[in-house]
Motif scaffolding. Structure first.
Motif, PDB file in Angstrom:
ATOM      1  N   GLU A   6      17.735-119.281 -21.031  1.00 32.42           N
ATOM      2  CA  GLU A   6      18.264-119.295 -21.446  1.00 32.42           C
ATOM      3  C   GLU A   6      18.532-118.566 -22.882  1.00 32.42           C
ATOM      4  O   GLU A   6      19.729-117.713 -23.505  1.00 32.42           O
ATOM      5  N   TYR A  18      24.278-123.772 -15.042  1.00 29.81           N
ATOM      6  CA  TYR A  18      23.846-124.125 -15.746  1.00 29.81           C
ATOM      7  C   TYR A  18      23.217-125.524 -15.512  1.00 29.81           C
ATOM      8  O   TYR A  18      22.699-126.271 -15.698  1.00 29.81           O
ATOM      9  N   LEU A  73      17.549-124.402 -20.170  1.00 32.63           N
ATOM     10  CA  LEU A  73      18.663-124.219 -20.700  1.00 32.63           C
ATOM     11  C   LEU A  73      18.050-123.670 -21.781  1.00 32.63           C
ATOM     12  O   LEU A  73      18.961-121.880 -22.931  1.00 32.63           O
TER      13      LEU A  73
END
Length: 112
Positions: free
Chosen positions: A85, A74, A82
Motif C-alpha cells: 500500500e 490498516y 502495508l
C-alpha cells in the motif's frame, strides 16, 4: 498540519523518524489503552478511540475519526500488504525517484 516533522521515503514506505525510533525502542502497545478506547475481535482492532491519546493537541473531530478509522483498516493488513500500500503513494514514488527499491533513503516526501 498534524506533524512538524517531514515524512521520509524509506524502503518499506513513508516514515516519521521520531515515531519510528519511539516504536522501535518502546513498541506500540495498544493494550495500554483502556478497553473503552480500543476493542479487538479475532486479534484485529474493530473499534478505536485513541487518536486523542496519541496526539493530545488534536482538536479536529473529523481528523480524529479519520485517524481512528485508518488505524482500524490498516491493522487488518499484514506487514507486506502495508508495504505494498505504501509503495502505491505517488509522493513516496516521487521521493524515491531513481533509487533502487532496496536502497535506504532519508529523502523527504514533499506533498504539494
Amino acid at each position: 498540519m498534524l506533524f512538524d516533522e517531514k515524512f521520509e521515503a524509506w524502503v518499506y514506505g513513508p516514515v516519521l523518524r521520531e515515531i519510528y525510533y519511539h516504536t522501535r525502542d518502546y513498541g506500540l502497545f495498544f493494550n495500554y489503552f483502556p478497553s473503552s478506547e480500543i476493542k479487538f475481535r479475532d486479534n484485529k482492532i474493530v473499534e478505536i478511540k485513541t487518536s486523542k491519546k496519541i496526539i493530545p493537541d488534536l482538536k479536529n473531530e473529523t481528523v480524529c475519526k479519520l485517524i481512528d478509522e485508518a488505524l482500524i483498516d490498516y491493522s487488518k493488513l499484514s506487514a507486506m500488504l502495508l508495504v505494498a500500500e505504501a509503495h502505491k503513494s505517488e509522493y513516496w514514488i516521487k521521493a524515491r525517484n531513481g533509487l533502487d527499491i532496496s536502497l535506504p533513503s532519508d529523502r523527504d516526501i514533499i506533498i504539494n
